[in-house]
Design a protein around this motif. Structure first.
Motif, mmCIF file in Angstrom:
data_model
loop_
_atom_site.group_PDB
_atom_site.id
_atom_site.type_symbol
_atom_site.label_atom_id
_atom_site.label_comp_id
_atom_site.label_asym_id
_atom_site.label_seq_id
_atom_site.Cartn_x
_atom_site.Cartn_y
_atom_site.Cartn_z
ATOM 1 N N UNK A 128 20.766 12.311 10.144
ATOM 2 C CA UNK A 128 20.751 11.053 10.888
ATOM 3 C C UNK A 128 19.898 9.976 10.215
ATOM 4 N N UNK A 129 19.088 10.372 9.254
ATOM 5 C CA UNK A 129 18.222 9.399 8.570
ATOM 6 C C UNK A 129 19.075 8.444 7.742
ATOM 7 N N UNK A 130 18.756 7.163 7.806
ATOM 8 C CA UNK A 130 19.586 6.150 7.152
ATOM 9 C C UNK A 130 19.480 6.159 5.635
ATOM 10 N N UNK A 131 18.626 7.035 5.096
ATOM 11 C CA UNK A 131 18.573 7.202 3.646
ATOM 12 C C UNK A 131 19.086 8.580 3.229
ATOM 13 N N UNK A 132 19.746 9.267 4.130
ATOM 14 C CA UNK A 132 20.398 10.535 3.789
ATOM 15 C C UNK A 132 21.597 10.254 2.877
ATOM 16 N N UNK A 133 22.001 11.241 2.123
ATOM 17 C CA UNK A 133 23.035 11.067 1.102
ATOM 18 C C UNK A 133 24.313 10.417 1.620
ATOM 19 N N UNK A 134 24.786 10.834 2.792
ATOM 20 C CA UNK A 134 26.051 10.275 3.289
ATOM 21 C C UNK A 134 25.923 8.789 3.591
ATOM 22 N N UNK A 135 24.742 8.350 4.038
ATOM 23 C CA UNK A 135 24.536 6.919 4.261
ATOM 24 C C UNK A 135 24.469 6.180 2.929
ATOM 25 N N UNK A 136 23.831 6.782 1.937
ATOM 26 C CA UNK A 136 23.776 6.151 0.621
ATOM 27 C C UNK A 136 25.178 5.989 0.044
ATOM 28 N N UNK A 137 26.032 6.949 0.290
ATOM 29 C CA UNK A 137 27.431 6.846 -0.135
ATOM 30 C C UNK A 137 28.134 5.699 0.580
ATOM 31 N N UNK A 138 27.831 5.566 1.870
ATOM 32 C CA UNK A 138 28.445 4.516 2.684
ATOM 33 C C UNK A 138 28.043 3.132 2.188
ATOM 34 N N UNK A 152 11.826 -0.772 4.275
ATOM 35 C CA UNK A 152 10.456 -0.928 4.755
ATOM 36 C C UNK A 152 10.248 0.024 5.938
ATOM 37 N N UNK A 153 9.077 0.649 5.987
ATOM 38 C CA UNK A 153 8.757 1.566 7.075
ATOM 39 C C UNK A 153 7.249 1.744 7.163
ATOM 40 N N UNK A 154 6.785 2.155 8.318
ATOM 41 C CA UNK A 154 5.371 2.531 8.441
ATOM 42 C C UNK A 154 5.231 4.044 8.467
ATOM 43 N N UNK A 155 6.353 4.743 8.329
ATOM 44 C CA UNK A 155 6.354 6.206 8.421
ATOM 45 C C UNK A 155 6.298 6.814 7.021
ATOM 46 N N UNK A 156 5.169 7.411 6.684
ATOM 47 C CA UNK A 156 4.985 7.960 5.344
ATOM 48 C C UNK A 156 5.987 9.065 5.042
ATOM 49 N N UNK A 157 6.271 9.901 6.036
ATOM 50 C CA UNK A 157 7.224 10.987 5.837
ATOM 51 C C UNK A 157 8.606 10.473 5.486
ATOM 52 N N UNK A 158 9.076 9.465 6.212
ATOM 53 C CA UNK A 158 10.388 8.887 5.923
ATOM 54 C C UNK A 158 10.394 8.221 4.554
ATOM 55 N N UNK A 159 9.292 7.563 4.219
ATOM 56 C CA UNK A 159 9.228 6.880 2.927
ATOM 57 C C UNK A 159 9.313 7.883 1.781
ATOM 58 N N UNK A 160 8.534 8.948 1.872
ATOM 59 C CA UNK A 160 8.559 9.965 0.816
ATOM 60 C C UNK A 160 9.936 10.612 0.724
ATOM 61 N N UNK A 161 10.523 10.902 1.881
ATOM 62 C CA UNK A 161 11.875 11.476 1.906
ATOM 63 C C UNK A 161 12.868 10.519 1.244
ATOM 64 N N UNK A 162 12.746 9.227 1.552
ATOM 65 C CA UNK A 162 13.687 8.235 1.031
ATOM 66 C C UNK A 162 13.559 8.078 -0.479
#
Length: 214
Positions: A128-138, A152-162
């Motif tokens: 569901x994360x907007x930087x997951x592979x399927x979204x990047x394909x989209x 942009x995000x304030x969430x370090x976990x999401x940033x590192x994942x992205x």
């Protein structure tokens, strides 16, 4: 956070077809006709209350902006801001961004903004994360060659994942900032969430990810 239900939201959306585009799939490949010019198109996936996209439209009148927001109760806040601004180079879509190619043709979009997206921290919600592979394909399917995603995000976990997701996809990372408000990056336009989080002392993370030529 639970959204307050606004039963009148759909009526307000219907009353402003010049801001929230009805049946946006009908404009696939023809968005420049709707705007009446040949300017580049930038989209924001998840507009929140519309502060970012409205302010960007003021600063960049030579760019057409389209905000995508699926929550009707949030879209109505964007309507108010856009109407008050009087800007003609910004529109909204009240749709789910899961399949952008339903609404945009190949090479029709120049840039995608992802601002303070839901981090979906649980592993089972990764897709569901907007930087997951399927979204990047989209995004890639509708962007021009070498198109960009600005995050942009304030969430370090999401940033590192992205950062990992962008790199794994083969994208080029530019202007990576681990503390945006104490960096030398210029021209930052804040969202409502950004103002709220930074006021609490939260660090804001930012990066630009560029697709390699198709």
């Amino acid at each position: 956070m639970r959204l307050r239900n606004k039963p009148w939201a759909q009526d307000m959306i219907d009353d402003h077809p010049g801001i929230v585009v009805p049946d946006p799939e009908n404009w696939k490949g023809k968005w420049k006709e709707l705007f009446g010019n040949e300017n580049p198109i930038h989209i924001e996936v998840g507009t929140g209350k519309g502060q970012f996209i409205t302010e960007m439209s003021k600063l960049h009148p030579d760019i057409n902006f389209i905000g995508i927001e699926r929550q009707k109760s949030i879209v109505v806040s964007s309507i108010d801001k856009i109407k008050e601004s009087g800007q003609e180079n910004v529109r909204m879509m009240n749709v789910n961004a899961m399949e952008l190619n339903q609404f945009f043709a190949e090479n029709e979009v120049h840039r995608v903004y992802l601002n303070f997206s839901d981090p979906w921290p649980k592993a089972r919600h990764e897709k569901r994360r907007l930087t997951y592979e399927t979204f990047l394909q989209s995004y890639e399917a509708v962007l021009i060659p070498n198109g960009e995603v600005h995050l942009k995000t304030d969430n370090q976990g999401l940033f590192e994942y992205s950062l990992h997701s962008f790199s794994k996809y083969g994208m080029i990372l530019n202007n990576v900032s681990l503390d945006l408000h104490n960096s030398d990056i210029e021209g930052n336009v804040m969202t409502e969430y950004e103002e709220k989080f930074s006021a609490k002392g939260n660090r804001i993370y930012r990066c630009e990810a560029v697709y390699r030529s198709k």
